[in-house]
Design a protein around this motif. Structure first.
Motif, mmCIF file in Angstrom:
data_model
loop_
_atom_site.group_PDB
_atom_site.id
_atom_site.type_symbol
_atom_site.label_atom_id
_atom_site.label_comp_id
_atom_site.label_asym_id
_atom_site.label_seq_id
_atom_site.Cartn_x
_atom_site.Cartn_y
_atom_site.Cartn_z
ATOM 1 N N TYR A 183 0.817 -1.218 0.000
ATOM 2 C CA TYR A 183 0.000 0.000 0.000
ATOM 3 C C TYR A 183 0.849 1.266 0.000
ATOM 4 N N PHE A 194 -5.567 2.341 -5.373
ATOM 5 C CA PHE A 194 -5.688 1.487 -4.189
ATOM 6 C C PHE A 194 -6.032 0.054 -4.578
ATOM 7 N N GLN A 195 -6.956 -0.123 -5.530
ATOM 8 C CA GLN A 195 -7.387 -1.469 -5.895
ATOM 9 C C GLN A 195 -6.233 -2.316 -6.433
ATOM 10 N N ASP A 198 -4.138 -3.280 -3.535
ATOM 11 C CA ASP A 198 -4.904 -4.278 -2.782
ATOM 12 C C ASP A 198 -4.754 -5.654 -3.422
ATOM 13 N N ARG A 213 -3.345 -2.187 5.479
ATOM 14 C CA ARG A 213 -4.475 -2.090 4.542
ATOM 15 C C ARG A 213 -5.509 -1.083 5.038
ATOM 16 N N GLY A 217 -6.734 2.320 3.361
ATOM 17 C CA GLY A 217 -8.159 2.465 3.080
ATOM 18 C C GLY A 217 -8.727 3.754 3.638
ATOM 19 N N TYR A 220 -7.478 6.534 1.482
ATOM 20 C CA TYR A 220 -8.132 6.453 0.172
ATOM 21 C C TYR A 220 -9.534 7.056 0.231
ATOM 22 N N VAL A 242 -15.318 3.213 5.354
ATOM 23 C CA VAL A 242 -14.114 2.371 5.308
ATOM 24 C C VAL A 242 -14.457 0.916 5.587
ATOM 25 N N LEU A 246 -13.750 -1.906 2.830
ATOM 26 C CA LEU A 246 -12.711 -2.908 3.067
ATOM 27 C C LEU A 246 -13.260 -4.238 3.582
#
Length: 737
Positions: A183, A194-195, A198, A213, A217, A220, A242, A246
């Motif tokens: 990340y 982000f994806q 991830d 993470r 998140g 983000y 969030v 997530l």
């Protein structure tokens, strides 16, 4: 649906072109039984390298068939011939063709393994001294470190350009750092989606509730909300967003958030009993603006001077009679440190401003004018006759010790002016205003001019509204529409809309027209016909320079995306002599009208004999040249010529039609607004008012009368989460009015 990619592989026979500022290259790839020209962001590939590239074939009108590569897997040259070709290309500084031949003669297919693992063997080669050996070894490790990083990230579908950014930041430790926390690639300077990070984390078996993470998140979600105008979020709303995004527990969220608060990666602010969470930059900006306003309030005590006589003398000199609120604004501007001057079109803001400038100059003060965009600066300059600059140009761009761009003017190097006038304040976001305040002296008076009924800024914050509602700054709102302005239906209808009245849609002899249509298709055809044929023929207007289509939405038949594709096909269709390049959404073609969609301080531009940096959100330009061989597009932004590498084209969109939000601060001779159907939440009074007031000479609404009536009745205000007003209200400052 994802684009299906082809795979080809071979040896780099020749590097035809390389853009030193990006990772874009054009190469000939020898596939054994055929040769392919490959283009794309492949990094610093060299002749002799073995590559496996993923992408698709394209047919360029000038250069013919090319393979456009999206991803690249790199392998070391295997054969002695390929290794010699690679070293002879100058890939490793210090090794030329003759030395490359001697090294390969000595070690053959073992050459690269020797250089990497037992480089001391190079000392056996004639012409390699201990100093030369060290240079070669260090350069090899640097180059192959970047290559290993590219290969590592390509396994996860990450393009080479991100590997280059990561290497610049972490060097030889990049792979270890990314493995420990993928990340980190989402952070400043790299900004991988982000994806994608991830996906890497999942493949590396990182637990979904890991603190790394959840930290990413939180950042983000907060960062995404700044794009919606929020400088912060209520913490309970942040938690829900969030956790849903997530798929984590509330307990895991708050455990991580407390850690982020402690490390000040996220800042908590209490508004009454409600907790708000900020990214640090936005908290610092709102806090600084509030404290600076307090400092100015203390610095500028009302001098209690009576300016009535000097205002009357100015009236005589200019042959003007100021109305009561104009006189009040002029007087307060001379006696206060901060003043907000607001009012709708035709209420005399410019006349008032000219008087303020004149009277300050008569006192020997240096007055400067700025605005958020180039178009807004040009407009206020034309109206006042004084030079105006964009805020960015006024503050000037430079580099800090780490090579990062920053404003040259700040607390340590303030702008040399006594009075600064900022036009179109409704457009100014909180980060830009913070930078502006840091760039002027405490003794500099600030006159802020804007229309509080317009939409708030595209960037985060609700600055003008928060400052007005706080009651901590002197505000004068001009309300009287002057006689000459009353002749314009654009002006009178704009004021009707502000007052909640439906505009007069019946006039056929004015500058404001309404064309009723029964469905989206006929609205679209009418808009295209007006833009392409009717207005140019009737008024001599240029579609590119004079006419602007404004839509409330991006989506649908009448949204800007589809409108732009249709208008491009009509105005600038494909032609053999026009080069083009495909981006994510649009195909850009020479002569297209385009708009920059994000602030980019790094883009270098030239204008006549002047050079500068920075193209900003909302800047409109024309594509002058597209060179596929060089991988660049040349854009003319009102005389500022900038080069874009192809990977930067995602920052542009076609601009035959733009959203109302993106039009703020601009005026166009003719404006066409399609209004029919659509998502009702996007259709409201301040949006209609902002759209109408963008038209200088001619305004045409095409669509449904019912939709116009709905927009006037819908007086919802766009909710923006900010804490500036609360911070200002907490200031124990002297009363300003």
């Amino acid at each position: 649906m994802e684009e299906r990619l082809l795979n080809i592989e071979g040896c780099v026979d020749k590097v035809i072109y390389r853009n030193e500022n990006t990772s874009y290259v054009v190469i000939d790839l020898d596939m054994g039984n055929a040769m392919a020209t490959v283009v794309g962001e492949l990094g610093n590939v060299e002749e002799g390298e073995a590559l496996k590239v993923s992408g698709n074939y394209i047919n360029h009108p000038k250069f013919g068939v090319q393979f456009s590569a999206k991803y690249c897997e790199r392998k070391l040259p295997q054969s002695a011939y390929a290794i010699q070709k690679y070293l002879s290309s100058g890939a490793i500084k210090g090794i030329g063709p003759s030395l490359a031949e001697r090294i390969v003669d000595a070690f053959g297919e073992r050459t690269l393994d020797v250089i990497e693992n037992t480089p001391s063997e190079l000392l056996k080669i004639k012409g390699i001294s201990p100093k030369k050996y060290n240079e070669i070894s260090q350069e090899f490790n640097r180059i192959f470190g970047i290559r290993r990083l590219m290969i590592f990230l390509s396994e996860y579908g990450v393009p080479p350009s991100f590997a280059v950014k990561a290497w610049k930041r972490w060097g030889q430790f990049s792979i270890d750092i990314i493995k420990e926390n993928p990340y980190c690639l989402c952070g400043f300077g790299i900004e991988l989606d982000f994806q994608k990070a991830d996906k890497i984390a999942k493949l590396l078996d990182m637990p979904p509730n890991s603190m790394e993470r959840i930290r990413a998140g939180i950042a983000y979600v907060l960062s995404g909300n700044t794009l919606l105008g929020h400088t912060c979020l209520p913490t309970d709303r942040l938690q829900k967003s969030v956790c849903d995004f997530l798929g984590i527990s509330e307990e895991d969220f708050y455990k991580t958030l407390e850690s982020e608060y402690k490390e000040e990666n996220i800042i908590e602010y209490m508004k009454g009993n409600v907790s708000y969470s900020f990214l640090p930059d936005y908290y610092v900006a709102e806090r600084y603006v509030a404290s600076r306003i307090e400092a100015v309030s203390d610095f500028f005590k009302d001098n209690l001077n009576d300016y009535e006589q000097v205002i009357s003398l100015e009236e005589e000199r200019e042959g003007i009679k100021y109305e009561e609120l104009q006189r009040k604004a002029i007087s307060l501007a001379l006696s206060k440190g901060f003043l907000i001057l607001t009012g709708g079109p035709g209420t005399g803001k410019t006349t008032t401003l000219n008087a303020i400038i004149s009277l300050y100059e008569q006192q020997g003060m240096k007055v400067m004018i700025c605005a958020p965009t180039g178009r807004a600066a040009k407009r206020i300059s034309d109206l006042t006759g004084y030079e105006a600059k964009t805020i960015h140009r006024l503050l000037e761009m430079g580099y800090d010790g780490d090579g990062k761009l920053k404003f040259i003017h700040n607390e340590n190097n303030p702008i040399n002016c006594d009075v600064l006038i900022v036009d179109e304040m409704s457009m100014v976001d909180i980060l830009l205003f913070e930078a502006l305040l840091r760039g002027v002296k405490l003794s500099c008076r600030l006159i802020m001019v804007g229309d509080s009924n317009q939409l708030p800024s595209v960037g985060a914050g609700n600055l003008l509204k928060d400052m007005i509602e706080s009651g901590k700054i002197t505000v004068v709102e001009l309300k009287k529409i002057f006689r000459q302005a009353q002749k314009s239906c654009i002006v009178t209808n704009a004021h009707r809309i502000v007052n909640g009245e439906v505009p007069d849609l019946t006039r056929k002899d004015s500058d404001f027209f309404f064309l009723q249509r029964q469905n989206e298709e006929t609205v679209l055809e009418t808009v295209v016909d007006l833009y392409k044929n009717r207005l140019p023929k009737a008024y001599g207007y240029s579609p590119l320079d004079d006419i602007q289509i404004l839509s409330p939405t991006r989506k649908g038949v009448l949204g800007v995306t589809e409108l732009n594709k249709r208008l491009q096909a009509e105005i600038n269709p494909p032609q053999k002599h026009l080069s083009e390049v495909k981006s994510i959404i649009y195909t850009f073609r020479e002569n297209d009208k385009v708009m920059q969609t994000k602030n980019n301080y790094d883009i270098v531009w030239t204008k006549d004999n002047e050079a500068g940096a920075g193209i900003f959100n909302g800047d409109i330009g024309i594509v002058k040249k597209i060179s596929r061989r060089e991988g660049i597009a040349v854009i003319d932004f009102d005389g500022r010529i900038a080069e874009y590498s192809f990977d930067m084209l995602e920052q542009l969109e076609l601009a035959y039609a733009i959203t109302v939000h993106k039009s703020q601060g601009s005026e166009f001779p003719a404006v066409i607004i399609p209004l029919f159907g659509g998502f009702s939440k996007l259709y409201y009074r301040s949006l209609l008012y902002t759209a109408i007031t963008r038209a200088k000479k001619l305004l045409i609404i095409v669509g449904s009368k019912e939709r116009v009536e709905y927009m006037v009745a819908n007086n919802r205000k766009a909710l923006r989460h900010t804490c500036l007003k609360d911070m200002l209200e907490g200031i124990d400052a002297n009363e300003q009015n």
